[in-house]
Design a protein around this motif. Structure first.
Motif, PDB file in Angstrom:
ATOM      1  N   SER A 106       6.143  16.159  -4.203  1.00 56.31           N
ATOM      2  CA  SER A 106       7.508  16.445  -3.792  1.00 56.31           C
ATOM      3  C   SER A 106       8.097  15.361  -2.899  1.00 56.31           C
ATOM      4  CB  SER A 106       7.561  17.781  -3.035  1.00 56.31           C
ATOM      5  OG  SER A 106       7.276  18.857  -3.885  1.00 56.31           O
ATOM      6  N   VAL A 107       9.416  15.351  -2.848  1.00 57.86           N
ATOM      7  CA  VAL A 107      10.167  14.530  -1.913  1.00 57.86           C
ATOM      8  C   VAL A 107      10.455  15.386  -0.688  1.00 57.86           C
ATOM      9  CG1 VAL A 107      12.285  13.195  -1.526  1.00 57.86           C
ATOM     10  CG2 VAL A 107      11.247  13.281  -3.819  1.00 57.86           C
ATOM     11  N   ALA A 108      10.294  14.810   0.503  1.00 58.53           N
ATOM     12  CA  ALA A 108      10.619  15.533   1.731  1.00 58.53           C
ATOM     13  C   ALA A 108      11.280  14.591   2.716  1.00 58.53           C
ATOM     14  CB  ALA A 108       9.367  16.151   2.335  1.00 58.53           C
ATOM     15  N   GLU A 109      12.056  15.173   3.619  1.00 56.89           N
ATOM     16  CA  GLU A 109      12.734  14.388   4.652  1.00 56.89           C
ATOM     17  C   GLU A 109      12.961  15.256   5.878  1.00 56.89           C
ATOM     18  OE1 GLU A 109      16.903  13.378   4.086  1.00 56.89           O
ATOM     19  OE2 GLU A 109      16.900  14.592   2.268  1.00 56.89           O
ATOM     20  N   ALA A 133       3.688   4.362  -7.659  1.00 56.88           N
ATOM     21  CA  ALA A 133       4.179   4.332  -9.047  1.00 56.88           C
ATOM     22  C   ALA A 133       5.037   5.557  -9.341  1.00 56.88           C
ATOM     23  CB  ALA A 133       3.005   4.242 -10.028  1.00 56.88           C
ATOM     24  N   ILE A 134       4.568   6.740  -8.929  1.00 59.21           N
ATOM     25  CA  ILE A 134       5.335   7.965  -9.157  1.00 59.21           C
ATOM     26  C   ILE A 134       6.673   7.891  -8.444  1.00 59.21           C
ATOM     27  CG2 ILE A 134       5.423  10.447  -8.661  1.00 59.21           C
ATOM     28  CD1 ILE A 134       2.404  10.552  -9.118  1.00 59.21           C
ATOM     29  N   ALA A 135       6.652   7.453  -7.187  1.00 56.27           N
ATOM     30  CA  ALA A 135       7.887   7.389  -6.400  1.00 56.27           C
ATOM     31  C   ALA A 135       8.882   6.406  -7.003  1.00 56.27           C
ATOM     32  CB  ALA A 135       7.566   7.009  -4.956  1.00 56.27           C
ATOM     33  N   GLN A 136       8.397   5.227  -7.376  1.00 53.99           N
ATOM     34  CA  GLN A 136       9.315   4.232  -7.937  1.00 53.99           C
ATOM     35  C   GLN A 136       9.922   4.702  -9.247  1.00 53.99           C
ATOM     36  OE1 GLN A 136       6.859   0.659  -7.825  1.00 53.99           O
ATOM     37  NE2 GLN A 136       7.947  -0.073  -6.010  1.00 53.99           N
ATOM     38  N   ARG A 137       9.103   5.329 -10.118  1.00 55.18           N
ATOM     39  CA  ARG A 137       9.635   5.853 -11.382  1.00 55.18           C
ATOM     40  C   ARG A 137      10.660   6.941 -11.124  1.00 55.18           C
ATOM     41  NH1 ARG A 137       4.124   5.748 -13.234  1.00 55.18           N
ATOM     42  NH2 ARG A 137       4.010   8.013 -12.922  1.00 55.18           N
ATOM     43  N   HIS A 138      10.366   7.815 -10.172  1.00 52.25           N
ATOM     44  CA  HIS A 138      11.255   8.937  -9.890  1.00 52.25           C
ATOM     45  C   HIS A 138      12.624   8.451  -9.419  1.00 52.25           C
ATOM     46  CE1 HIS A 138      12.627  12.849  -8.493  1.00 52.25           C
ATOM     47  NE2 HIS A 138      12.907  12.301  -7.319  1.00 52.25           N
ATOM     48  N   ILE A 148       8.808   0.840  -1.047  1.00 51.13           N
ATOM     49  CA  ILE A 148       7.636   1.669  -0.777  1.00 51.13           C
ATOM     50  C   ILE A 148       6.873   1.202   0.461  1.00 51.13           C
ATOM     51  CG2 ILE A 148       5.437   2.498  -1.682  1.00 51.13           C
ATOM     52  CD1 ILE A 148       7.851   3.630  -3.159  1.00 51.13           C
ATOM     53  N   VAL A 149       6.582   2.149   1.337  1.00 46.21           N
ATOM     54  CA  VAL A 149       5.633   1.946   2.425  1.00 46.21           C
ATOM     55  C   VAL A 149       4.372   2.705   2.012  1.00 46.21           C
ATOM     56  CG1 VAL A 149       5.108   2.303   4.864  1.00 46.21           C
ATOM     57  CG2 VAL A 149       7.468   1.811   4.140  1.00 46.21           C
ATOM     58  N   HIS A 150       3.338   1.965   1.638  1.00 47.88           N
ATOM     59  CA  HIS A 150       2.142   2.588   1.062  1.00 47.88           C
ATOM     60  C   HIS A 150       1.226   3.071   2.176  1.00 47.88           C
ATOM     61  CE1 HIS A 150      -1.136   2.359  -2.307  1.00 47.88           C
ATOM     62  NE2 HIS A 150      -1.041   3.547  -1.745  1.00 47.88           N
ATOM     63  N   LEU A 151       1.088   4.378   2.313  1.00 47.63           N
ATOM     64  CA  LEU A 151       0.187   5.000   3.283  1.00 47.63           C
ATOM     65  C   LEU A 151      -0.821   5.861   2.545  1.00 47.63           C
ATOM     66  CD1 LEU A 151       2.753   6.262   5.979  1.00 47.63           C
ATOM     67  CD2 LEU A 151       1.392   4.165   6.046  1.00 47.63           C
ATOM     68  N   ASN A 152      -2.012   5.984   3.113  1.00 45.88           N
ATOM     69  CA  ASN A 152      -3.025   6.849   2.516  1.00 45.88           C
ATOM     70  C   ASN A 152      -3.112   8.207   3.199  1.00 45.88           C
ATOM     71  OD1 ASN A 152      -3.979   5.079   0.471  1.00 45.88           O
ATOM     72  ND2 ASN A 152      -4.999   3.870   2.053  1.00 45.88           N
ATOM     73  N   GLY A 153      -2.370   8.385   4.275  1.00 48.72           N
ATOM     74  CA  GLY A 153      -2.369   9.655   4.977  1.00 48.72           C
ATOM     75  C   GLY A 153      -1.296   9.658   6.056  1.00 48.72           C
ATOM     76  N   ALA A 154      -1.127  10.805   6.702  1.00 52.00           N
ATOM     77  CA  ALA A 154      -0.151  10.961   7.787  1.00 52.00           C
ATOM     78  C   ALA A 154       1.263  10.557   7.367  1.00 52.00           C
ATOM     79  CB  ALA A 154      -0.582  10.165   9.020  1.00 52.00           C
ATOM     80  N   MET A 155       1.603  10.809   6.103  1.00 46.73           N
ATOM     81  CA  MET A 155       2.949  10.505   5.616  1.00 46.73           C
ATOM     82  C   MET A 155       4.030  11.195   6.451  1.00 46.73           C
ATOM     83  SD  MET A 155       1.629   9.003   2.950  1.00 46.73           S
ATOM     84  CE  MET A 155       0.620  10.290   2.250  1.00 46.73           C
ATOM     85  N   GLU A 156       3.706  12.388   6.960  1.00 49.89           N
ATOM     86  CA  GLU A 156       4.702  13.193   7.669  1.00 49.89           C
ATOM     87  C   GLU A 156       5.215  12.510   8.939  1.00 49.89           C
ATOM     88  OE1 GLU A 156       2.039  15.664   5.176  1.00 49.89           O
ATOM     89  OE2 GLU A 156       1.686  14.205   6.793  1.00 49.89           O
ATOM     90  N   LEU A 157       4.461  11.548   9.459  1.00 51.56           N
ATOM     91  CA  LEU A 157       4.894  10.838  10.660  1.00 51.56           C
ATOM     92  C   LEU A 157       5.939   9.766  10.374  1.00 51.56           C
ATOM     93  CD1 LEU A 157       1.470  10.254  12.474  1.00 51.56           C
ATOM     94  CD2 LEU A 157       3.290  11.812  13.186  1.00 51.56           C
TER      95      LEU A 157
END
Length: 226
Positions: A106-109, A133-138, A148-157
């Motif tokens: 999902s997309v969140a903000e 890849a999913i985000a760019q296609r979407h 894209i800012v590529h993170l492996n975790g803590a995206m919510e921050l």
């Protein structure tokens, strides 16, 4: 009857974490009993024998299951549809939706800035995600360029610290989003776990791998019949 296999056991790659526990009943119905410590996240072992000499289990990170299977290190695996969407490996065949591990990409903000109709008017947006890849296609499908800012975790921050305007992440209940002041504004894809196989291995060992696919299919049919 144990499916026939070559002298070297076939390898079934399973994901660490939440899905591993959900897989337990399905593996049991398929007649697969790995060594007892395969479910122990503290176990140092990564490869485990099963009750079938023709099958071993390896336990790896969810994102790595598809890579192991695509490159033939494992002939069979279980991974989320999100991983298949992200990597789109042509060497992977996914014959079965196992119906477990239900969640969504999902997309969140930030809740205070969430106005979905505004997003549609943007031409460019910064997105924190482990799914580039999913985000760019979407966003490209909506005529937007996603930086894209590529993170492996803590995206919510990322939004609160000014790293990105939006995030694209895997959501199950949404509680982590809410705890960090975010709201889900769009579902990109609903996700379940899939049984996957290496296409080359399926061609070279059709009876052995086909027999395991049949076992999983029968286990799924047993669930449906209840």
């Amino acid at each position: 009857m144990t499916p026939a296999g070559p002298a070297s056991p076939l390898v079934l790659a399973l994901p660490k974490g939440r899905i591993l526990s959900e897989l337990g009943p399905l593996l049991a119905r398929a007649g697969i009993a790995p060594a007892a410590d395969y479910i122990d996240e503290d176990s140092r072992r990564l490869r485990f024998e099963t009750n079938h000499p023709s099958l071993d289990v390896v336990r790896v990170r969810p994102f790595d299951v598809a890579t192991f299977v695509a490159h033939g290190a494992a002939q069979i695996g279980v991974c989320g549809a999100d991983v298949l969407m992200e990597f789109d490996y042509d060497q992977i065949y996914a014959p079965l939706d196992l119906g477990i591990g239900r969640c969504r990409v999902s997309v969140a903000e930030p809740a205070e800035r969430a106005v979905p109709e505004d997003i549609a008017a943007w031409s460019r947006v910064t997105v924190a995600t482990k799914y580039p890849a999913i985000a760019q296609r979407h966003f490209a499908a909506r005529g937007m360029q996603a930086d894209i800012v590529h993170l492996n975790g803590a995206m919510e921050l990322a939004p609160s610290l000014g790293l990105a305007r939006l995030i694209v992440d895997l959501v199950q209940t949404g509680s982590t989003l809410r705890a960090n002041g975010l709201v889900e504004t769009e579902v990109i894809a609903n996700v379940t776990s899939r049984l996957i196989v290496n296409r080359t291995a399926l061609k070279t060992q059709p009876e052995a791998i086909g027999a395991w696919i049949a076992r999983f299919r029968a286990a799924m049919a047993e669930v449906d019949a209840r």
